[in-house]
Design a protein around this motif. Sequence first.
Motif, short mmCIF file in Angstrom:
data_model
loop_
_atom_site.label_atom_id
_atom_site.label_comp_id
_atom_site.label_asym_id
_atom_site.label_seq_id
_atom_site.Cartn_x
_atom_site.Cartn_y
_atom_site.Cartn_z
N PHE A 149 20.24 20.89 20.82
CA PHE A 149 18.65 20.52 21.18
C PHE A 149 18.64 19.66 20.92
O PHE A 149 17.45 19.38 22.35
N LEU A 150 18.81 18.16 20.77
CA LEU A 150 18.28 17.07 20.66
C LEU A 150 18.55 15.95 22.38
O LEU A 150 17.56 16.06 23.60
N SER A 151 19.35 16.51 22.90
CA SER A 151 19.85 16.59 24.68
C SER A 151 18.09 16.85 25.07
O SER A 151 18.48 16.80 25.88
N ALA A 152 18.77 18.49 25.62
CA ALA A 152 17.86 19.14 25.73
C ALA A 152 16.25 18.80 26.26
O ALA A 152 15.91 18.72 26.99
N VAL A 153 16.08 18.60 25.03
CA VAL A 153 14.22 18.50 24.62
C VAL A 153 14.70 16.71 25.17
O VAL A 153 13.08 16.39 25.21
N TYR A 154 15.41 16.08 24.58
CA TYR A 154 15.30 14.41 25.98
C TYR A 154 14.63 14.71 26.88
O TYR A 154 14.02 13.35 27.48
N ALA A 155 14.77 15.80 27.70
CA ALA A 155 14.47 15.51 29.00
C ALA A 155 12.83 15.47 29.38
O ALA A 155 12.17 14.82 30.31
N GLU A 156 12.49 15.58 28.04
CA GLU A 156 10.74 16.13 28.53
C GLU A 156 10.17 15.14 27.07
O GLU A 156 9.03 14.92 26.99
N TYR A 157 10.38 15.02 26.54
CA TYR A 157 10.42 14.45 25.05
C TYR A 157 10.84 12.85 24.63
O TYR A 157 12.45 12.34 24.50
N ASP A 158 10.22 11.83 24.37
CA ASP A 158 10.55 10.83 23.05
C ASP A 158 10.60 11.30 22.19
O ASP A 158 9.70 11.96 21.67
N ILE A 159 11.88 10.53 21.45
CA ILE A 159 12.19 11.68 19.69
C ILE A 159 12.26 10.24 19.03
O ILE A 159 12.60 9.14 19.17
N ILE A 160 11.41 10.66 17.36
CA ILE A 160 11.17 10.17 16.64
C ILE A 160 11.32 10.62 15.67
O ILE A 160 11.09 11.71 15.04
N ILE A 161 11.94 9.92 14.69
CA ILE A 161 12.48 10.57 13.27
C ILE A 161 11.59 9.52 12.20
O ILE A 161 11.82 8.97 11.79
N ILE A 178 6.50 -0.50 13.50
CA ILE A 178 7.09 0.32 14.17
C ILE A 178 8.79 -0.27 15.04
O ILE A 178 7.82 -1.08 15.73
N GLU A 179 9.56 -0.70 14.61
CA GLU A 179 10.39 -1.33 15.49
C GLU A 179 11.44 -0.05 16.27
O GLU A 179 12.23 0.99 16.06
N LEU A 180 11.22 -0.23 17.61
CA LEU A 180 11.79 0.36 18.31
C LEU A 180 12.97 0.28 18.72
O LEU A 180 13.43 -0.76 18.91
N LEU A 181 14.26 1.85 19.05
CA LEU A 181 15.84 1.50 18.86
C LEU A 181 15.45 1.39 20.42
O LEU A 181 16.42 0.61 20.41
N HIS A 182 14.85 1.91 21.20
CA HIS A 182 14.80 2.28 22.33
C HIS A 182 12.96 2.34 23.06
O HIS A 182 12.09 2.83 21.80
N PRO A 183 13.39 2.00 24.39
CA PRO A 183 12.07 1.89 24.61
C PRO A 183 11.14 3.16 24.45
O PRO A 183 11.86 4.25 25.11
N CYS A 184 10.07 3.31 24.72
CA CYS A 184 8.43 4.93 25.39
C CYS A 184 9.31 4.90 26.30
O CYS A 184 9.06 3.63 27.78
N ARG A 185 9.29 5.86 26.39
CA ARG A 185 9.49 6.48 28.31
C ARG A 185 7.99 6.68 28.73
O ARG A 185 7.39 7.64 28.82
N SER A 186 7.22 5.96 29.99
CA SER A 186 5.88 6.74 30.53
C SER A 186 6.39 7.89 31.28
O SER A 186 7.60 8.49 31.88
N GLY A 187 5.47 9.00 30.81
CA GLY A 187 5.36 10.19 31.36
C GLY A 187 5.43 10.94 30.88
O GLY A 187 5.72 12.33 30.32
N LYS A 188 6.72 11.00 29.26
CA LYS A 188 6.90 11.43 28.05
C LYS A 188 5.89 12.36 26.90
O LYS A 188 5.30 11.54 26.29
N LYS A 189 6.02 12.65 26.43
CA LYS A 189 5.70 13.85 25.09
C LYS A 189 6.49 13.42 24.41
O LYS A 189 7.93 12.57 24.48
N LEU A 190 6.05 13.04 23.14
CA LEU A 190 6.71 12.94 21.99
C LEU A 190 6.69 13.67 20.60
O LEU A 190 6.01 14.82 20.39
N LEU A 191 7.93 13.68 20.16
CA LEU A 191 8.72 14.93 19.43
C LEU A 191 8.60 14.20 18.39
O LEU A 191 9.84 13.25 18.02
N VAL A 192 8.13 13.85 17.02
CA VAL A 192 8.42 13.39 16.09
C VAL A 192 8.90 14.80 15.22
O VAL A 192 8.75 16.30 14.28
#
Length: 332
Positions: A179-191, A137-151
Amino acid sequence: MASSSTVSVEEGLEELTLTVRWSGKEYTVRVCADDSVGELKRRICEATNVLPKRQKLLYPKLGPKLADDSLLLSQLNLKSSLKMTMIGTVEDDIIVDQVDAPEIVDDFELGQDEVVDIKDKEVNKQKLRRRVNQYKIELLHPCRSGKKLLVLDIDYTLFDHRSTAENPLELMRPYLHEFLSAVYAEYDIIIWSATSMKWVELKMGQLGVLNNPDYKITALLDHLAMITVQTDSRIFDCKPLGLIWAQFPEYYDSRNTIMFDDLRRNFVMNPQNGLTIRPFRKAHLNRGSDRELVKLTQYLLAIAELSDLSQLDHSNWESFSEDNDAKRRRHS
């Protein structure tokens, strides 16, 4: 000059090294006996960029059997070092490619025993381990510690890929950016889409998802990240979240991950982490009334405070949201 695709194989499994002739070149593809013809085509796609559905495999002794993606290679009695020919075209017009693609809307039901059998079967665990080794998996942006993940899936989840429009934005699911703007506060996002990476990048770029200033996409995954699993009666592809967890264990696991997809079978390897979203079809008729992402925003933010998402029954997500709304009203 041959191109090689190196694969790590579980000890004890029979490895097959096949040579595929295409466009004047020979490509070495390594698979296992318990892989399907569909998996073989996926490996060929990795080497040639010809999408599996555009491939026609030719080998005189096998005839039409190579057209059946569900057949296991062990059923074909293939020998290592066998040479076959592939006919197929790398296409540049990805939008035409998607419109021409056959539509799969039959989300067949799997019994609870079948689901447990699939995720616990050793052969499927082995396939997942091989995929972890094969697909980086190639990261576009770093994973953020303490965040949940939304796929998130794309087709029918974020975008109506079967309808036509002069502007792709007309086919985007309503409230997507909110939607993406709101959940980004708590979740990293993978498509994660069951299509080619070229199409994923094109579509997400057209919808303005990749450069939005209000949120960041952690990574994009395509069909090559999927694995093929089987029950007694079916063979199909799915999206194993274990691939992500294995590559980023310090950030994500079954306790902090949730996946949205309109097809339940896509999260059969991790059913406790999947939420079946209502498909977004016929965008021109439904975009004025579709509020699925608004309601799911509320749900995701409500469960973000929980320590273990895998304990939730995501099939009851709407009642969970309603209960939380009622509690907030009582305390307001």
